[in-house]
Each structure stands twice: as structure tokens, then as C-alpha cells.
Design an enzyme around this catalytic site. Structure first.
Site, PDB file in Angstrom:
ATOM      1  N   HIS A 268      34.814  -9.790 -58.738  1.00  0.00           N
ATOM      2  CA  HIS A 268      36.029  -9.964 -58.655  1.00  0.00           C
ATOM      3  C   HIS A 268      36.781 -10.464 -60.288  1.00  0.00           C
ATOM      4  O   HIS A 268      37.066 -11.485 -60.348  1.00  0.00           O
ATOM      5  CB  HIS A 268      36.254 -11.365 -57.753  1.00  0.00           C
ATOM      6  CG  HIS A 268      37.651 -11.608 -57.449  1.00  0.00           C
ATOM      7  ND1 HIS A 268      37.944 -11.068 -56.124  1.00  0.00           N
ATOM      8  CD2 HIS A 268      38.597 -12.521 -57.723  1.00  0.00           C
ATOM      9  CE1 HIS A 268      39.326 -11.273 -55.695  1.00  0.00           C
ATOM     10  NE2 HIS A 268      39.589 -12.184 -56.607  1.00  0.00           N
TER      11      HIS A 268
ATOM     12  N   GLU B  71      40.648  -6.480 -59.511  1.00  0.00           N
ATOM     13  CA  GLU B  71      41.984  -6.154 -60.192  1.00  0.00           C
ATOM     14  C   GLU B  71      42.298  -6.235 -61.722  1.00  0.00           C
ATOM     15  O   GLU B  71      42.574  -7.103 -62.331  1.00  0.00           O
ATOM     16  CB  GLU B  71      42.926  -7.481 -59.515  1.00  0.00           C
ATOM     17  CG  GLU B  71      43.287  -7.298 -58.091  1.00  0.00           C
ATOM     18  CD  GLU B  71      44.320  -8.601 -57.861  1.00  0.00           C
ATOM     19  OE1 GLU B  71      44.610  -9.299 -58.636  1.00  0.00           O
ATOM     20  OE2 GLU B  71      44.562  -8.346 -56.553  1.00  0.00           O
TER      21      GLU B  71
ATOM     22  N   TYR C  60      50.903  -8.259 -51.959  1.00  0.00           N
ATOM     23  CA  TYR C  60      51.534  -9.413 -51.263  1.00  0.00           C
ATOM     24  C   TYR C  60      52.787  -9.064 -50.838  1.00  0.00           C
ATOM     25  O   TYR C  60      53.732  -8.624 -51.415  1.00  0.00           O
ATOM     26  CB  TYR C  60      51.424 -10.436 -52.367  1.00  0.00           C
ATOM     27  CG  TYR C  60      49.941 -10.941 -52.343  1.00  0.00           C
ATOM     28  CD1 TYR C  60      49.600 -12.243 -52.015  1.00  0.00           C
ATOM     29  CD2 TYR C  60      48.973 -10.211 -53.140  1.00  0.00           C
ATOM     30  CE1 TYR C  60      47.879 -12.439 -51.981  1.00  0.00           C
ATOM     31  CE2 TYR C  60      47.625 -10.699 -53.335  1.00  0.00           C
ATOM     32  CZ  TYR C  60      47.145 -11.495 -52.646  1.00  0.00           C
ATOM     33  OH  TYR C  60      45.984 -12.128 -52.739  1.00  0.00           O
TER      34      TYR C  60
ATOM     35  N   GLU D 290      42.703  -6.105 -50.301  1.00  0.00           N
ATOM     36  CA  GLU D 290      43.140  -7.408 -50.432  1.00  0.00           C
ATOM     37  C   GLU D 290      44.579  -7.053 -50.028  1.00  0.00           C
ATOM     38  O   GLU D 290      45.206  -6.763 -50.687  1.00  0.00           O
ATOM     39  CB  GLU D 290      42.692  -8.142 -51.850  1.00  0.00           C
ATOM     40  CG  GLU D 290      43.444  -9.457 -51.732  1.00  0.00           C
ATOM     41  CD  GLU D 290      42.997 -10.335 -53.179  1.00  0.00           C
ATOM     42  OE1 GLU D 290      41.907 -10.132 -53.935  1.00  0.00           O
ATOM     43  OE2 GLU D 290      43.954 -10.915 -53.679  1.00  0.00           O
TER      44      GLU D 290
ATOM     45  N   ALA E 187      53.138 -12.903 -54.779  1.00  0.00           N
ATOM     46  CA  ALA E 187      51.890 -12.559 -55.503  1.00  0.00           C
ATOM     47  C   ALA E 187      50.866 -13.542 -55.908  1.00  0.00           C
ATOM     48  O   ALA E 187      49.897 -13.347 -56.427  1.00  0.00           O
ATOM     49  CB  ALA E 187      52.244 -11.377 -56.406  1.00  0.00           C
ATOM     50  N   SER E 188      51.674 -14.816 -56.176  1.00  0.00           N
ATOM     51  CA  SER E 188      50.949 -16.006 -56.693  1.00  0.00           C
ATOM     52  C   SER E 188      49.949 -16.484 -55.567  1.00  0.00           C
ATOM     53  O   SER E 188      49.164 -17.269 -55.923  1.00  0.00           O
ATOM     54  CB  SER E 188      51.945 -17.129 -56.829  1.00  0.00           C
ATOM     55  OG  SER E 188      52.462 -17.576 -55.798  1.00  0.00           O
TER      56      SER E 188
ATOM     57  N   TRP F 259      43.636 -11.850 -47.754  1.00  0.00           N
ATOM     58  CA  TRP F 259      43.404 -13.154 -48.498  1.00  0.00           C
ATOM     59  C   TRP F 259      44.073 -14.299 -48.006  1.00  0.00           C
ATOM     60  O   TRP F 259      45.468 -14.069 -47.884  1.00  0.00           O
ATOM     61  CB  TRP F 259      43.905 -12.853 -49.950  1.00  0.00           C
ATOM     62  CG  TRP F 259      43.362 -13.641 -51.045  1.00  0.00           C
ATOM     63  CD1 TRP F 259      44.321 -14.713 -51.175  1.00  0.00           C
ATOM     64  CD2 TRP F 259      42.274 -13.637 -51.830  1.00  0.00           C
ATOM     65  NE1 TRP F 259      43.500 -15.547 -52.177  1.00  0.00           N
ATOM     66  CE2 TRP F 259      42.481 -15.019 -52.645  1.00  0.00           C
ATOM     67  CE3 TRP F 259      41.179 -12.989 -51.802  1.00  0.00           C
ATOM     68  CZ2 TRP F 259      41.500 -15.267 -53.465  1.00  0.00           C
ATOM     69  CZ3 TRP F 259      40.284 -13.224 -52.810  1.00  0.00           C
ATOM     70  CH2 TRP F 259      40.259 -14.695 -53.675  1.00  0.00           C
TER      71      TRP F 259
ATOM     72  N   LYS G   9      42.289 -23.711 -48.827  1.00  0.00           N
ATOM     73  CA  LYS G   9      42.888 -24.069 -49.981  1.00  0.00           C
ATOM     74  C   LYS G   9      44.428 -24.271 -49.743  1.00  0.00           C
ATOM     75  O   LYS G   9      45.006 -23.553 -48.769  1.00  0.00           O
ATOM     76  CB  LYS G   9      42.963 -22.893 -51.125  1.00  0.00           C
ATOM     77  CG  LYS G   9      43.673 -23.460 -52.129  1.00  0.00           C
ATOM     78  CD  LYS G   9      43.372 -22.398 -53.387  1.00  0.00           C
ATOM     79  CE  LYS G   9      44.160 -22.595 -54.761  1.00  0.00           C
ATOM     80  NZ  LYS G   9      43.995 -21.432 -55.691  1.00  0.00           N
TER      81      LYS G   9
ATOM     82  N   GLU H 249      47.429 -23.438 -50.076  1.00  0.00           N
ATOM     83  CA  GLU H 249      48.414 -22.469 -50.692  1.00  0.00           C
ATOM     84  C   GLU H 249      48.502 -21.616 -49.481  1.00  0.00           C
ATOM     85  O   GLU H 249      48.105 -21.644 -48.320  1.00  0.00           O
ATOM     86  CB  GLU H 249      47.906 -21.441 -51.675  1.00  0.00           C
ATOM     87  CG  GLU H 249      46.579 -20.805 -51.315  1.00  0.00           C
ATOM     88  CD  GLU H 249      46.087 -19.977 -52.689  1.00  0.00           C
ATOM     89  OE1 GLU H 249      46.506 -20.316 -53.775  1.00  0.00           O
ATOM     90  OE2 GLU H 249      45.423 -19.042 -52.357  1.00  0.00           O
TER      91      GLU H 249
END
Length: 284
Positions: free
Chosen positions: A82, A120, A182, A208, A214-215, A242, A247, A249
Site C-alpha cells: 500500500h 497509489e 472517490y 479501491e 477523496a479525503s 474502502w 474508523k 470517517e
């Protein structure tokens, strides 16, 4: 077709808990997921390449657990090198060669293992300016032991520059090229890029994607997510969400505090994103 979930970083203890057999079974049976992607960060705190390899044994054990549990359930397991804040995959190329040598030797006879060799690449590195040569080296390393496993090659600008690969693919027929999106940030312009690359025969996998910006935190957008997934289904391009973690988020599928070692069927533990993804996977 691949329909999967990605872990968050497996070096952060509670984010790897989803790799238990019980939880993977819920993802398989209740969510209809057929693939688990194990995000093993290389650079961030606790990363595989940090602190003189302090965390390597722990990381490899988590990968092994995920591979074996997925195998027992008839699921694919993606071993994800990753790359993110290290930006250039060549920074830790020697470590990657050593790691994938060991992985290919270990899993050469496993039908469920897929290798993702640079998540990435970013920071200005391009396909011709270093990514392709890195991928060639790692693919050659894996092929010494595993002749036919699928290998996912990252592309530039956080795996959005799939168009740079057109006319300049690796010679290996079992390599596919990563597209990440995203949904609230990457809209028609990136979908058009995918369609163009698909029309020219480029093998693409969305290894992904997120339902938000995108954050990873903010901008949940079910409308744009639906546009993306309808396109991917029409092209039969697989995709992996993802992320299967708790978490705090927007991109997380589970509410903060969820016991990931023993997730429950149904939607009581899920975020808005998790509910959307589970519903989509169950219906498609």
C-alpha cells in the site's frame, strides 16, 4: 466478477480485526462479497518499511491470516503493497522485491491470491517515468515462482492515470491496471477516461473506491457512487470498497466502536456508506 471490501491499514491493530474467519463469513454470506483486500501500508507509522523492519513479522502474520481464512471460505485475497505517502514505489523497491519473493514462494499454489504491487503512486511520478519499470521488476519477481496469478499494477496520480498505460502495457497477460475513485471527487471526467481505456482493450480493476470525497471523510454521495457502479457493472469491471473498518470517517463501512472480529449480519452496525455498499452488493 470481483466485488470486494478492503481493510484499512492492517498495521493499525483494530483495523485488521475484520480478517477473522467469522467476520469474513458475514461479508461473504450477508454482503455477497467475494474478495478481501488487505491494505499493508509501506511508509506510514507502523508501515512495513519503517523502523528497520520492526513491524514486518506482524504484518506478514496478518496477511497470512487473511489469505488462509479467505481460502477456507472460497474468497479471493488481495495482498496490497500500500504505497501512499511514500509516493514513488521505487523508494522501497528492494523491500518490495524481497516481500513479493516470499509471498510468491508461499502462495504459488493458491488459487485465491492476487498481488497488488503498488497501491497509489503519486507526487508526479508517471507510468513511463518510473512506475512501469518498477512494475516490471516486481512482476518478474513474482513470476519466478507463481506463473499465472493476477497482478494489479498501480497507475499515476493515486491510480487514476490509467490512460498513460494505453499502448505501453506490460507484456504479462495476467496483469491488470488499477483505477481508484472517490465518488464525490472523481466524476464524469474519470468515468470517461475509464470508458476510453476499456474501449481500447485495457484490463482495468477498481481495486479501491469510496462513496465520498477523496479525503475519505466528508461528501458522502450515493448518486455519484451509483453512476460509477452501474458503469462498472455494464463493463464487467470488478471493484473493491474502502473500507471494512470502524474508523471515524465517512468512507468506513462500520460505525466507530464496532467489534470487527465478529461483525453481525444486517445493518445495525453500518454507516451510511456501509448500508449503501451492502445493499448494492446484495442486489448485483
Amino acid at each position: 466478477m470481483i466485488m470486494g471490501m478492503s481493510t484499512h491499514g492492517i498495521m493499525w491493530e483494530d483495523f485488521s480485526d475484520i480478517l477473522t474467519k467469522d467476520s469474513l463469513k458475514v461479508l461473504r454470506d450477508d454482503w455477497k462479497v467475494n474478495t478481501i483486500r488487505m491494505a499493508m501500508y509501506t511508509y506510514e507509522w507502523g508501515g512495513y518499511c519503517t523502523e528497520n523492519g520492526k513491524y514486518q513479522a506482524q504484518a506478514k502474520q496478518k496477511v497470512k491470516t487473511g489469505v488462509e481464512n479467505a481460502k477456507s471460505l472460497g474468497m479471493y485475497a488481495i495482498i496490497d503493497w500500500h504505497v501512499l505517502n511514500d509516493r514513488n514505489p521505487n523508494t522501497y523497491k528492494a523491500d518490495a522485491i524481497k516481500f513479493f519473493t516470499e509471498m510468491a514462494q508461499t502462495y504459488k499454489d493458491y488459487d485465491n491470491v492476487i498481488y497488488e504491487i503498488c497501491n497509489e503512486p503519486n507526487g508526479g511520478i508517471t507510468w513511463t517515468g518510473g512506475i512501469k519499470s518498477y512494475c516490471q521488476s516486481i512482476v518478474s519477481t513474482i513470476r519466478k515462482y507463481d506463473s499465472d496469478a493476477i497482478i494489479i499494477c498501480g497507475t499515476g496520480s493515486w491510480s487514476q492515470d490509467i490512460d498513460q498505460v494505453l499502448g505501453n502495457r506490460l507484456s504479462d497477460a495476467n496483469c491488470v491496471y488499477a483505477l481508484h475513485f472517490y465518488a464525490n471527487t472523481h466524476t464524469d471526467w474519470l468515468r470517461n477516461r475509464l470508458q476510453n481505456c476499456y474501449n481500447q482493450g485495457l484490463p482495468v480493476l477498481v481495486s479501491e473506491f469510496g462513496t465520498c470525497d477523496a479525503s475519505g471523510n466528508g461528501g458522502y454521495n450515493s448518486t455519484e457512487s451509483t453512476k460509477w457502479l452501474k458503469l462498472l457493472d455494464s463493463l464487467k469491471v470488478g471493484y473493491i470498497n474502502w473500507s471494512a473498518c470502524g474508523k471515524s470517517e465517512t468512507a468506513s463501512a462500520f460505525k466507530q466502536g464496532t467489534n470487527l472480529k465478529a461483525i453481525k449480519s444486517g445493518t445495525s452496525q453500518l454507516t451510511a456508506s456501509g448500508k449503501f455498499i451492502r445493499d448494492w452488493y446484495r442486489k448485483h
